[in-house]
Design an enzyme around this catalytic site. Sequence first.
Site, PDB file in Angstrom:
ATOM      1  N   ARG A  26       4.083  20.998  10.765  1.00 13.29           N
ATOM      2  CA  ARG A  26       3.281  22.165   9.830  1.00 13.29           C
ATOM      3  C   ARG A  26       2.389  21.222   8.711  1.00 13.29           C
ATOM      4  NH1 ARG A  26       8.410  21.969   9.703  1.00 13.29           N
ATOM      5  NH2 ARG A  26       8.555  24.555  10.520  1.00 13.29           N
TER       6      ARG A  26
ATOM      7  N   TYR B  98      11.807   8.799  -3.140  1.00 13.18           N
ATOM      8  CA  TYR B  98      10.945   8.817  -2.056  1.00 13.18           C
ATOM      9  C   TYR B  98       9.986   8.258  -2.844  1.00 13.18           C
ATOM     10  CZ  TYR B  98       6.849  11.523  -0.150  1.00 13.18           C
ATOM     11  OH  TYR B  98       5.972  12.566  -0.267  1.00 13.18           O
TER      12      TYR B  98
ATOM     13  N   GLY C 130       6.283  14.377  12.433  1.00 12.21           N
ATOM     14  CA  GLY C 130       5.819  15.044  11.236  1.00 12.21           C
ATOM     15  C   GLY C 130       4.314  16.336  11.304  1.00 12.21           C
ATOM     16  N   ALA C 131       4.336  17.115  12.907  1.00 12.28           N
ATOM     17  CA  ALA C 131       3.412  17.491  12.647  1.00 12.28           C
ATOM     18  C   ALA C 131       3.428  19.372  12.947  1.00 12.28           C
ATOM     19  CB  ALA C 131       2.302  17.168  14.105  1.00 12.28           C
TER      20      ALA C 131
ATOM     21  N   SER D 112       1.754   8.763  -0.888  1.00 14.30           N
ATOM     22  CA  SER D 112       1.953   9.455  -1.748  1.00 14.30           C
ATOM     23  C   SER D 112       1.117   8.981  -3.022  1.00 14.30           C
ATOM     24  CB  SER D 112       3.004   9.698  -2.129  1.00 14.30           C
ATOM     25  OG  SER D 112       2.973  10.542  -3.071  1.00 14.30           O
TER      26      SER D 112
ATOM     27  N   ALA E  36       9.895   4.392  -0.534  1.00 13.95           N
ATOM     28  CA  ALA E  36       9.585   5.093   0.238  1.00 13.95           C
ATOM     29  C   ALA E  36       8.345   4.441   0.710  1.00 13.95           C
ATOM     30  CB  ALA E  36      10.242   6.044   1.203  1.00 13.95           C
ATOM     31  N   LYS E  37       7.248   5.749  -0.396  1.00  9.45           N
ATOM     32  CA  LYS E  37       5.862   5.374  -0.377  1.00  9.45           C
ATOM     33  C   LYS E  37       5.824   4.532  -0.925  1.00  9.45           C
ATOM     34  CE  LYS E  37       5.732   9.785   1.637  1.00  9.45           C
ATOM     35  NZ  LYS E  37       5.188  10.086   2.713  1.00  9.45           N
TER      36      LYS E  37
ATOM     37  N   ASP F  30      13.469  13.105  16.209  1.00 14.34           N
ATOM     38  CA  ASP F  30      14.239  12.338  14.404  1.00 14.34           C
ATOM     39  C   ASP F  30      14.201  11.454  14.618  1.00 14.34           C
ATOM     40  OD1 ASP F  30      15.741  10.658  12.742  1.00 14.34           O
ATOM     41  OD2 ASP F  30      17.794  11.555  13.093  1.00 14.34           O
ATOM     42  N   VAL F  31      12.052  10.956  13.935  1.00 13.69           N
ATOM     43  CA  VAL F  31      12.017   9.409  14.023  1.00 13.69           C
ATOM     44  C   VAL F  31      13.037   8.193  13.965  1.00 13.69           C
ATOM     45  CG1 VAL F  31      10.184   9.765  13.583  1.00 13.69           C
ATOM     46  CG2 VAL F  31      10.967   9.702  11.736  1.00 13.69           C
TER      47      VAL F  31
END
Length: 253
Positions: A16, A154, A13-14, A142, A157-158, A63-64
């Site tokens: 931005r 989300y 995800g590098a 997060s 996931a976090k 795509d990870v």
Amino acid sequence: MSESHSRVAIVTGAARGIGAAIAKRLSSDGFAVGLLDLDESACAAGAEAITAAGGRAVGVGLDVSDAAGVEAAVDRVAAELGAPTVLVNNAGITRDNMLFKMTEQDWDSVLGVHLRGSFLMSRAAQKHMIDQKWGRIVNLSSTSALGNRGQANYSAAKAGMQGFTKTLAIELGKFGVTVNAIAPGFIVTDMTAATAERVGMGFEDFQKAAAEQIPVRRVGRPEDIANLASFLVSEDSSFISGQVVYVAGGPTD
């Protein structure tokens, strides 16, 4: 840092935001950096900027959540820069909605990028770390892991990233690999700008409202996260593993 292991890092995800800031910081710390992102042109541009500044970098479109793609990307970084000893699992997406409106695709996409992606990347990279008996994995969690309206996917996931972090710390510690998580609060990124749009606020007003709720009275910047990542991948952090560090300008529940 000891020279007994390679100084090569991978950041997902590098293209931005937080990922770009971490990649830039690790380059300034002396690492060669593989910048991985779904947006291949943007991560290639980031790699070119690092190279122009005197560093070593390669940008790889990825795509990870794709297992074969992950293996190929890690192999490419190893071939072009050297075996990676640092991995920052930062890639992430949001598909926010209230539970009754959330689709199965919304759920699967978010967990696929965050959890499946981090699993695949860690599995591919850890073998290089074990070979060198030294490694650092930093996972991005997060404050949403504590729960956040409209983000069931989300948040799950976090929160999962935190359990994943602690388990990998237990498994990999004997090989000289530490694993920690960073849990950002409000950070000024495209993602928080999208959240402001979703709730119908201008981004500047959204930031001001957020800052009023933060003890240090400001919102975070990607560099705030990059500063901590820099420490967690250093020799100085070698007795810190399995921890979740909240970077939110004050206490969290």
